[in-house]
Write a protein that holds these residues in place. Structure first.
Motif, PDB file in Angstrom:
ATOM      1  N   TYR A  40       0.854  -1.178   0.000  1.00  0.00           N
ATOM      2  CA  TYR A  40       0.000   0.000   0.000  1.00  0.00           C
ATOM      3  C   TYR A  40       0.892   1.230   0.000  1.00  0.00           C
ATOM      4  CZ  TYR A  40      -3.456  -3.447   1.281  1.00  0.00           C
ATOM      5  OH  TYR A  40      -4.263  -4.558   1.287  1.00  0.00           O
ATOM      6  N   VAL A  41       0.893   1.960  -1.101  1.00  0.00           N
ATOM      7  CA  VAL A  41       1.727   3.151  -1.233  1.00  0.00           C
ATOM      8  C   VAL A  41       0.847   4.372  -1.022  1.00  0.00           C
ATOM      9  CG1 VAL A  41       3.278   4.472  -2.709  1.00  0.00           C
ATOM     10  CG2 VAL A  41       3.243   1.981  -2.862  1.00  0.00           C
ATOM     11  N   GLU A  42       1.263   5.190  -0.081  1.00  0.00           N
ATOM     12  CA  GLU A  42       0.540   6.414   0.223  1.00  0.00           C
ATOM     13  C   GLU A  42       1.507   7.578   0.054  1.00  0.00           C
ATOM     14  OE1 GLU A  42      -2.245   8.187   3.777  1.00  0.00           O
ATOM     15  OE2 GLU A  42      -0.622   6.830   4.313  1.00  0.00           O
ATOM     16  N   ASN A  43       1.221   8.439  -0.902  1.00  0.00           N
ATOM     17  CA  ASN A  43       2.062   9.602  -1.128  1.00  0.00           C
ATOM     18  C   ASN A  43       1.358  10.817  -0.531  1.00  0.00           C
ATOM     19  OD1 ASN A  43       3.651  11.696  -2.021  1.00  0.00           O
ATOM     20  ND2 ASN A  43       3.841  10.935  -4.102  1.00  0.00           N
ATOM     21  N   VAL A  44       1.853  11.232   0.630  1.00  0.00           N
ATOM     22  CA  VAL A  44       1.258  12.383   1.310  1.00  0.00           C
ATOM     23  C   VAL A  44       2.238  13.556   1.311  1.00  0.00           C
ATOM     24  CG1 VAL A  44      -0.308  11.017   2.745  1.00  0.00           C
ATOM     25  CG2 VAL A  44       1.992  11.525   3.584  1.00  0.00           C
ATOM     26  N   TYR A  45       3.126  13.563   0.330  1.00  0.00           N
ATOM     27  CA  TYR A  45       4.170  14.586   0.264  1.00  0.00           C
ATOM     28  C   TYR A  45       3.586  15.957  -0.020  1.00  0.00           C
ATOM     29  CZ  TYR A  45       8.319  17.115  -1.149  1.00  0.00           C
ATOM     30  OH  TYR A  45       9.317  18.048  -1.243  1.00  0.00           O
ATOM     31  N   GLU A  46       3.998  16.914   0.798  1.00  0.00           N
ATOM     32  CA  GLU A  46       3.614  18.320   0.606  1.00  0.00           C
ATOM     33  C   GLU A  46       4.872  19.154   0.711  1.00  0.00           C
ATOM     34  OE1 GLU A  46       0.667  19.285   3.512  1.00  0.00           O
ATOM     35  OE2 GLU A  46      -0.771  17.857   2.704  1.00  0.00           O
ATOM     36  N   GLY A  47       5.656  19.146  -0.333  1.00  0.00           N
ATOM     37  CA  GLY A  47       6.921  19.870  -0.294  1.00  0.00           C
ATOM     38  C   GLY A  47       7.215  20.548  -1.610  1.00  0.00           C
ATOM     39  N   ASN A  48       8.479  20.785  -1.839  1.00  0.00           N
ATOM     40  CA  ASN A  48       8.898  21.595  -2.977  1.00  0.00           C
ATOM     41  C   ASN A  48       9.706  20.836  -4.017  1.00  0.00           C
ATOM     42  OD1 ASN A  48       7.755  23.946  -1.828  1.00  0.00           O
ATOM     43  ND2 ASN A  48       9.513  24.103  -0.467  1.00  0.00           N
ATOM     44  N   LEU A  49       9.494  19.541  -4.154  1.00  0.00           N
ATOM     45  CA  LEU A  49      10.210  18.814  -5.192  1.00  0.00           C
ATOM     46  C   LEU A  49       9.750  19.289  -6.566  1.00  0.00           C
ATOM     47  CD1 LEU A  49      10.316  15.103  -3.969  1.00  0.00           C
ATOM     48  CD2 LEU A  49      12.167  16.757  -3.986  1.00  0.00           C
ATOM     49  N   ILE A  81       9.247   7.138   4.251  1.00  0.00           N
ATOM     50  CA  ILE A  81      10.418   7.759   3.628  1.00  0.00           C
ATOM     51  C   ILE A  81      10.167   9.243   3.451  1.00  0.00           C
ATOM     52  CG2 ILE A  81      11.842   7.851   1.540  1.00  0.00           C
ATOM     53  CD1 ILE A  81      11.193   4.884   1.107  1.00  0.00           C
ATOM     54  N   SER A  82      11.159  10.043   3.821  1.00  0.00           N
ATOM     55  CA  SER A  82      11.107  11.479   3.561  1.00  0.00           C
ATOM     56  C   SER A  82      11.666  11.740   2.165  1.00  0.00           C
ATOM     57  CB  SER A  82      11.925  12.261   4.585  1.00  0.00           C
ATOM     58  OG  SER A  82      12.042  13.613   4.151  1.00  0.00           O
ATOM     59  N   LEU A  83      10.820  12.249   1.288  1.00  0.00           N
ATOM     60  CA  LEU A  83      11.266  12.572  -0.065  1.00  0.00           C
ATOM     61  C   LEU A  83      12.246  13.743  -0.060  1.00  0.00           C
ATOM     62  CD1 LEU A  83       7.925  12.148  -2.054  1.00  0.00           C
ATOM     63  CD2 LEU A  83       9.822  10.528  -1.819  1.00  0.00           C
ATOM     64  N   ASP A  84      12.093  14.675   0.888  1.00  0.00           N
ATOM     65  CA  ASP A  84      13.026  15.806   0.979  1.00  0.00           C
ATOM     66  C   ASP A  84      14.440  15.313   1.283  1.00  0.00           C
ATOM     67  OD1 ASP A  84      10.964  17.728   0.600  1.00  0.00           O
ATOM     68  OD2 ASP A  84      10.486  17.674   2.739  1.00  0.00           O
ATOM     69  N   THR A  85      14.562  14.466   2.299  1.00  0.00           N
ATOM     70  CA  THR A  85      15.874  13.943   2.674  1.00  0.00           C
ATOM     71  C   THR A  85      16.413  13.024   1.586  1.00  0.00           C
ATOM     72  OG1 THR A  85      15.376  14.164   5.023  1.00  0.00           O
ATOM     73  CG2 THR A  85      17.147  12.655   4.427  1.00  0.00           C
ATOM     74  N   ALA A  86      15.545  12.227   0.986  1.00  0.00           N
ATOM     75  CA  ALA A  86      15.987  11.335  -0.097  1.00  0.00           C
ATOM     76  C   ALA A  86      16.581  12.143  -1.241  1.00  0.00           C
ATOM     77  CB  ALA A  86      14.817  10.487  -0.587  1.00  0.00           C
ATOM     78  N   LYS A  87      15.949  13.247  -1.587  1.00  0.00           N
ATOM     79  CA  LYS A  87      16.454  14.097  -2.678  1.00  0.00           C
ATOM     80  C   LYS A  87      17.832  14.658  -2.326  1.00  0.00           C
ATOM     81  CE  LYS A  87      16.066  16.627  -6.453  1.00  0.00           C
ATOM     82  NZ  LYS A  87      16.076  16.049  -7.780  1.00  0.00           N
ATOM     83  N   LYS A  88      17.996  15.153  -1.101  1.00  0.00           N
ATOM     84  CA  LYS A  88      19.308  15.680  -0.666  1.00  0.00           C
ATOM     85  C   LYS A  88      20.375  14.595  -0.726  1.00  0.00           C
ATOM     86  CE  LYS A  88      17.103  18.497   2.698  1.00  0.00           C
ATOM     87  NZ  LYS A  88      16.782  18.525   4.102  1.00  0.00           N
ATOM     88  N   GLN A  89      20.048  13.416  -0.230  1.00  0.00           N
ATOM     89  CA  GLN A  89      21.017  12.327  -0.193  1.00  0.00           C
ATOM     90  C   GLN A  89      21.367  11.842  -1.595  1.00  0.00           C
ATOM     91  OE1 GLN A  89      19.935  10.663   4.247  1.00  0.00           O
ATOM     92  NE2 GLN A  89      19.374   9.391   2.541  1.00  0.00           N
ATOM     93  N   ALA A  90      20.387  11.832  -2.495  1.00  0.00           N
ATOM     94  CA  ALA A  90      20.657  11.440  -3.880  1.00  0.00           C
ATOM     95  C   ALA A  90      21.643  12.420  -4.515  1.00  0.00           C
ATOM     96  CB  ALA A  90      19.356  11.387  -4.684  1.00  0.00           C
ATOM     97  N   GLN A  91      21.453  13.702  -4.257  1.00  0.00           N
ATOM     98  CA  GLN A  91      22.372  14.707  -4.794  1.00  0.00           C
ATOM     99  C   GLN A  91      23.772  14.557  -4.194  1.00  0.00           C
ATOM    100  OE1 GLN A  91      20.031  18.189  -3.822  1.00  0.00           O
ATOM    101  NE2 GLN A  91      19.086  18.237  -5.846  1.00  0.00           N
ATOM    102  N   GLU A  92      23.843  14.325  -2.886  1.00  0.00           N
ATOM    103  CA  GLU A  92      25.138  14.141  -2.222  1.00  0.00           C
ATOM    104  C   GLU A  92      25.873  12.916  -2.742  1.00  0.00           C
ATOM    105  OE1 GLU A  92      24.066  13.930   1.906  1.00  0.00           O
ATOM    106  OE2 GLU A  92      23.610  16.079   2.026  1.00  0.00           O
ATOM    107  N   GLN A  93      25.137  11.844  -3.031  1.00  0.00           N
ATOM    108  CA  GLN A  93      25.728  10.601  -3.517  1.00  0.00           C
ATOM    109  C   GLN A  93      25.898  10.589  -5.037  1.00  0.00           C
ATOM    110  OE1 GLN A  93      26.857   8.097  -1.548  1.00  0.00           O
ATOM    111  NE2 GLN A  93      26.333   9.358   0.207  1.00  0.00           N
TER     112      GLN A  93
END
Length: 173
Positions: free
Chosen positions: A14-23, A112-124
């Motif tokens: 069950y995937v629930e996308n409740v993201y409310e950010g600035n991606l 999963i935090s999409l904000d942190t995932a995005k930062k970590q993807a950029q760092e890696q």
């Protein structure tokens, strides 16, 4: 001659996308195209021989932002800062489970935090989808009883995560 046919484990995800950010719209589009069901089912099948998972199961996957995951991290771990992934297992790994349950076994939730995932993807210096596979596989392993209280356990878990992420890339291509 005996032939053992491996029965795949049916997994309800069950995937629930409740993201409310600035991606960016491109990042959100990439996230929406992730074949979560395929990935996680393939992970369960590949882990079946090294885990006690012998029956159908279900998990929840929630995609959220730093503010929401920080609140959960503070509430459940008393750490008042965002994190990349949280896993809430529904069962204890050491408790034997009956094999004759008719319903799928609820394993728990991965957040999963999409904000942190995005930062970590950029760092890696890799794709956001690769980072999300990394984080989701980490959470799934926790739901299956894996932990990393010491360096040796962490190394085993990271090695297994690498295998799962590779499997995700093969499935996506």
């Amino acid at each position: 001659m005996d032939i053992n046919v491996k029965q795949p484990i049916n997994a309800l995800i069950y995937v629930e996308n409740v993201y409310e950010g600035n991606l960016s719209p491109n990042s959100l589009k990439a996230i929406e195209s992730i074949p979560w069901d395929d990935w996680i089912k393939a992970w369960f099948d590949s882990l079946e021989s090294i885990s006690n998972l012998k029956q159908d199961c279900e998990i929840g996957l929630r995609l959220t932002g730093d503010l929401q995951i920080q609140a959960l991290n503070c509430q459940y771990r008393s750490i008042d800062s965002p994190t990349d992934v949280l896993a809430f297992a529904a069962t204890e790994a050491d408790i034997p489970l009956p094999l004759d349950i008719a319903e799928p076994l609820y394993l728990g939730d991965v957040i999963i935090s999409l904000d942190t995932a995005k930062k970590q993807a950029q760092e890696q210096n890799h794709l956001l989808t690769t980072e999300l596979a990394w984080l989701a596989s980490h959470g799934v392993l926790h739901l299956l009883g894996w932990d990393h209280p010491d360096e040796i356990s962490l190394e085993k878990m990271l090695k297994q995560q690498s295998k799962l992420v590779h499997l995700s890339k093969v499935r996506q291509n």
